[in-house]
Enzyme design. Structure first.
Site, short mmCIF file in Angstrom:
data_model
loop_
_atom_site.label_atom_id
_atom_site.label_comp_id
_atom_site.label_asym_id
_atom_site.label_seq_id
_atom_site.Cartn_x
_atom_site.Cartn_y
_atom_site.Cartn_z
N SER A 148 -2.45 7.68 -8.95
CA SER A 148 -2.23 7.08 -7.64
C SER A 148 -1.20 7.89 -6.84
O SER A 148 -0.12 8.19 -7.33
CB SER A 148 -1.74 5.65 -7.84
OG SER A 148 -1.52 5.07 -6.59
N GLY A 149 -1.58 8.26 -5.62
CA GLY A 149 -0.67 9.02 -4.77
C GLY A 149 -0.81 10.52 -4.92
O GLY A 149 -0.08 11.28 -4.30
N THR A 153 -7.75 10.57 -1.90
CA THR A 153 -8.40 10.07 -0.68
C THR A 153 -8.23 11.07 0.46
O THR A 153 -9.17 11.31 1.23
CB THR A 153 -7.83 8.69 -0.32
OG1 THR A 153 -8.06 7.83 -1.44
CG2 THR A 153 -8.48 8.11 0.90
N ASN A 198 2.05 4.38 -3.72
CA ASN A 198 1.39 5.02 -2.60
C ASN A 198 1.31 4.02 -1.43
O ASN A 198 0.86 2.90 -1.62
CB ASN A 198 -0.03 5.44 -3.05
CG ASN A 198 -0.81 6.16 -1.97
OD1 ASN A 198 -0.33 6.32 -0.85
ND2 ASN A 198 -2.02 6.57 -2.32
N SER A 201 -2.64 3.08 -0.85
CA SER A 201 -3.33 3.20 -2.13
C SER A 201 -4.72 2.56 -2.08
O SER A 201 -4.87 1.42 -1.63
CB SER A 201 -2.49 2.53 -3.21
OG SER A 201 -3.09 2.72 -4.46
N SER A 202 -5.72 3.31 -2.53
CA SER A 202 -7.09 2.74 -2.56
C SER A 202 -7.13 1.76 -3.73
O SER A 202 -6.86 2.14 -4.85
CB SER A 202 -8.13 3.83 -2.82
OG SER A 202 -7.82 5.00 -2.13
N GLY A 430 -7.30 7.01 -10.77
CA GLY A 430 -6.95 7.81 -11.93
C GLY A 430 -6.41 6.94 -13.06
O GLY A 430 -6.24 5.73 -12.89
N GLU A 432 -4.17 4.94 -15.42
CA GLU A 432 -2.99 4.14 -15.05
C GLU A 432 -2.24 3.66 -16.28
O GLU A 432 -2.83 3.05 -17.17
CB GLU A 432 -3.39 2.92 -14.22
CG GLU A 432 -3.71 3.25 -12.78
CD GLU A 432 -3.94 2.04 -11.90
OE1 GLU A 432 -3.92 0.89 -12.39
OE2 GLU A 432 -4.14 2.25 -10.69
P1 ATP Z 1 -4.57 6.16 -4.81
O1 ATP Z 1 -5.15 6.35 -6.16
O2 ATP Z 1 -3.36 5.27 -4.83
O3 ATP Z 1 -5.56 5.75 -3.78
P2 ATP Z 1 -4.65 8.86 -3.76
O4 ATP Z 1 -4.76 9.88 -4.82
O5 ATP Z 1 -5.90 8.52 -3.03
O6 ATP Z 1 -3.94 7.57 -4.37
P3 ATP Z 1 -3.73 9.64 -1.15
O7 ATP Z 1 -3.76 8.33 -0.48
O8 ATP Z 1 -4.82 10.59 -0.88
O9 ATP Z 1 -3.55 9.38 -2.73
O10 ATP Z 1 -2.35 10.39 -0.82
C1 ATP Z 1 -1.11 9.72 -0.77
C2 ATP Z 1 -0.28 10.24 0.38
O11 ATP Z 1 0.12 11.56 0.11
C3 ATP Z 1 -1.02 10.31 1.70
O12 ATP Z 1 -0.94 9.12 2.41
C4 ATP Z 1 -0.29 11.44 2.41
O13 ATP Z 1 0.90 10.96 2.99
C5 ATP Z 1 0.11 12.36 1.27
N1 ATP Z 1 -0.85 13.48 1.09
C6 ATP Z 1 -1.86 13.56 0.19
N2 ATP Z 1 -2.53 14.72 0.30
C7 ATP Z 1 -1.94 15.40 1.30
C8 ATP Z 1 -2.14 16.69 1.92
N3 ATP Z 1 -3.12 17.51 1.51
N4 ATP Z 1 -1.33 17.05 2.93
C9 ATP Z 1 -0.33 16.24 3.35
N5 ATP Z 1 -0.07 15.03 2.80
C10 ATP Z 1 -0.85 14.61 1.80
MG MG Z 2 -6.84 6.77 -2.65
#
Ligand code: ATP
Ligand code: MG
Length: 738
Positions: A148-149, A153, A198, A201-202, A430, A432
């Site tokens: 997560s984070g 996404t 996050n 977070s999705s 991912g 957890e």
């Molecule tokens: P989850 O499993 O909780 O959904 P995730 O892997 O989908 O987590 P994201 O929501 O894609 O995580 O990313 C978390 C935060 O990190 C985003 O809101 C953004 O602020 C930052 N972030 C992620 N990727 C990038 C990037 N390539 N450039 C800039 N910031 C990023």
């Molecule tokens: Mg996500």
């Protein structure tokens, strides 16, 4: 690319050129220079090499060392080089800051360009998959994983944007692109939430297919959703929020709308929004996001009535959370908040008195007779929360369906074009491991076991099998096959899910504890399963009596069985179901089907539903050519420029990156059919040019001898030539240009 040309003049040996190539690309990106900029000297490039590391871990000298792996990541991260390859797998580290690497110019730079000619990037993966899709007409999928984070996404969205910008367009295609992009804010509003890990977070898994026509233009799409974390609707941990939509509606909704929905602006008024005590988050602008979501709903073809019906449901969940009970003299629950019932009746379009009654009574059918019994306070609160979760969860699935209708490929819009190929994007939770792990973590980690199985199936095993079928000597790489854990969870009769279901279906005194006991009895000698009772003296201390531990491929996780039965049953009392079936809110009406009331068969449990949907997902993915993006989170503070080595090492381990690299280095980086190889490079050898009359195998043998390939650089298989290092192939490629 300009830099690449510039280096060829420095180096007479094309192999050197390969070693410099990754450097030049990265320096180029790191400096943020234009395409016709810098001309580097040899010396500065070599110093830079120390600074920015290698762009493909395959090029690490000490490739078995985890320390070297992490050092390379760290070097690159420091230079804002967040992407690195392991062969064709992309490793991405979340920069937690905006980098200038996603512009239209950057997209153009990756379009139609070979993987290794440019610096590692998401766009390279996106473009590579797209090209295979078009040229080989083979369905593709891009699997994005990480905790997560870590940036899954964001990566998914950036890939979609890449296609939206670089794929061919027409007016109809623009509509499809718009809808594909706009489905994101809508699903994120309803399915994402601020968590400790996050801010966005999705809380559901998502697989999205994009359909392409024969010209390579996107003409449709389809989304599959997995296991929404419904419990969040009624409870949030400290520092976390409910799903974004609630706050967006309260912050951004026009006064008129809020009045119609009977809502007040402040989240503090709603029990379902105060548990985490953090309605406001500095990184989130709910008001602005509301506008984005509202616009997106229109783009994905919601009319005003549908929007109103949908928001009525969102509001009804908030009202439901405020329904309170008091006990009468007999200890039976009575509703004390008439006002909420009034709003609920209007928003859900149900009879108020019927709803009130069904919140405080339980109806069961025994031997064909209806039995109605009153609920006590605890049971009534349980029924209320179960209804809120059911309404929200089903509305979410309805929403995905609605989005799918809008994305569906409509042949009428594209007369004469037939959609042929599909590219899937998987953005799923991912692995957890929390302090307290429950049913949800169990499902999520099971899902990750399945994805690891798929990775093994698709890459490690097939790689090995191909070498065998080609008759190439292959030293088997030791890797852990996690099938044993998948079986432990999903096997018929004796897997954990089967045993859980059995306890859920058993009438009488089944509890979470009896489930644990049965589990102990059935799987007691399994090497990946442990409980307090089964553990030795030393380990026992770390295990509670209500817990079981699974030794996952990624590490140990201890699960508390509390709530397993309840969450797996996912039951809604019959009379609440009936009330919802009579709703005149069109969305609720579609979400609650009358057949549920008459169907004798018990609905599938949550775990079995999840298991079945995962099995379908695996089938879908197996039929496609996969690409992998492994996302890493650099720190827990969501901060830029912080590289927490301990945290990263842990992720490198459970993403299986070292194993991945080992396999990649043990094997051959490239393989080509003899015919294809000969056709491409025959001009490099006088004996094969302009035509070779013999067997392609022999032609290639002559050709590579002429090119000076060393024996350790390649092997001749039954139908293909195998090349160990990318540099060999690129040297040959470069000779073509000279
Ligand atoms: P989850 O499993 O909780 O959904 P995730 O892997 O989908 O987590 P994201 O929501 O894609 O995580 O990313 C978390 C935060 O990190 C985003 O809101 C953004 O602020 C930052 N972030 C992620 N990727 C990038 C990037 N390539 N450039 C800039 N910031 C990023
Ligand atoms: Mg996500």
């Amino acid at each position: 690319m300009a830099l690449q040309k510039c280096y060829t003049s420095f180096s007479t040996n094309p192999c050197d050129h390969w070693h410099l190539l990754p450097l030049t690309n990265d320096i180029f990106h790191s400096a943020g220079a234009g395409s016709d900029g810098i001309r580097l000297t040899m010396e500065s490039a070599l110093t830079a090499r120390d600074r920015v590391g290698v762009q493909d871990f395959v090029l690490l000298e000490n490739f078995t060392s985890e320390a070297a792996f992490i050092e390379n990541l760290r070097k690159r991260f420091k230079e804002n080089l967040i992407y690195t390859y392991i062969g064709s797998v992309l490793v991405s580290v979340n920069p937690y800051k905006e980098l200038e690497i996603y512009s239209k110019q950057h997209m153009e730079r990756y379009r139609g360009v070979s993987f290794y000619e440019v610096s590692p990037h998401l766009y390279a993966i996106a473009d590579n998959s797209y090209r295979s899709l078009r040229m080989e007409r083979k369905d593709q999928c891009i699997l994005i994983s990480g905790e997560s984070g870590a940036g899954k996404t964001e990566a998914t969205k950036k890939i979609l944007q890449y296609y939206a910008v670089t794929c061919p367009a027409s007016q109809q295609v623009e509509t499809v692109k718009d809808r594909l992009l706009q489905s994101n804010p809508v699903l994120e509003a309803f399915g994402n939430a601020k968590t400790l890990r996050n801010d966005n977070s999705s809380r559901f898994g998502k697989y999205m297919d994009v359909q392409f026509d024969y010209r390579g233009a996107p003409v449709g799409g389809h989304i599959l959703n997995y296991l929404l974390e419904k419990s969040r609707v009624v409870h949030q941990n400290h520092g976390e929020r409910n799903f974004h939509i609630f706050y967006q509606l309260l912050e951004g909704g026009e006064e008129d709308l809020l009045r119609r929905l009977g809502l007040e602006k402040s989240p503090q008024q709603y029990h379902y929004l105060v548990k985490g005590q953090c309605a406001r988050v500095s990184s989130i602008n709910d008001k602005n996001d509301w506008k984005i979501v509202r616009r997106a709903l229109t783009i994905i073809s919601f009319n005003d009535d549908e929007v109103e019906d949908l928001l009525s449901i969102v509001a009804s969940v908030l009202h439901l959370g405020n329904v309170q009970f008091a006990a009468d003299e007999q200890g039976n629950a009575q509703v004390t908040t008439e006002n909420q019932i009034k709003y609920l009746a209007r928003l859900l379009a149900v009879e108020g008195s019927v709803l009130r009654d069904s919140l405080i009574h339980k109806k069961i059918i025994a031997k064909g007779e209806e039995l109605i019994s009153p609920l006590n306070l605890e049971q009534a609160a349980y029924a209320r929360d179960a209804l809120a979760k059911a309404i929200y969860g089903r509305t979410f699935s309805w929403l995905v369906n609605k989005v799918n209708k809008s994305l569906a490929y409509k042949e009428g819009d594209f007369p004469g074009w037939r959609s042929t190929t599909v590219l899937g994007l998987l953005d799923i939770y991912g692995f957890e491991v929390f302090q307290h792990n429950s049913f949800e973590q169990f499902c999520i980690n099971y899902c990750n076991e399945k994805l690891q199985q798929l990775f093994i199936e698709l890459t490690l095993k097939s790689e090995q099998e191909e070498y065998e079928s080609e008759g190439i000597a292959w030293e088997p790489v030791q890797y852990f096959n996690n099938k044993i854990i998948c079986d432990l969870v999903e096997e018929k009769f004796k897997g954990i899910i089967s045993i859980l279901d059995e306890e859920c279906l058993r009438p009488g005194d089944a509890t979470d504890t009896t489930f644990l006991e049965k589990l102990e009895e059935t799987v007691k000698n399994h090497p990946h399963f442990l409980t307090h009772k089964l553990a030795d003296q030393k380990t026992r201390k770390s295990l509670g009596r209500e817990e079981f531990r699974l030794l996952h491929y990624a590490g140990e996780v201890t699960y508390s069985v509390a709530g397993f039965l309840d969450k797996n049953n996912d039951l809604l009392f019959r009379n609440l179901k009936e009330t919802m079936c009579n709703s005149e809110n069109p969305i609720i009406n579609q979400c609650f089907d009358r057949t549920e009331l008459t169907d004798k068969k018990r609905p599938e449990t949550a775990a079995t539903q999840f298991k079945n949907s995962l099995s379908k997902l695996m089938e879908i993915l197996m039929s496609k050519e996969p690409s992998y993006i492994r996302c890493i989170k650099p720190n827990d503070a969501k901060q830029a420029d912080r590289f927490d080595e301990v945290l990263i090492r842990h992720q490198v381990k459970y993403l299986g990156l070292m194993e991945n690299l080992r396999v990649r280095r043990a094997g051959f980086a490239y393989r080509r059919k003899y015919e294809v190889f000969l056709q491409r490079y025959k001009s490099l050898c006088p004996e094969t040019w302009p035509t070779w009359d013999g067997r392609p195998h022999d032609g290639v043998a002559v050709l590579v001898k002429h090119l000076g390939y060393k024996p350790e650089e390649y092997k001749m298989g039954r139908t293909k030539i195998f090349i160990r290092f990318p540099k060999t192939l690129f040297a040959t490629e470069d000779s073509l240009e000279v």
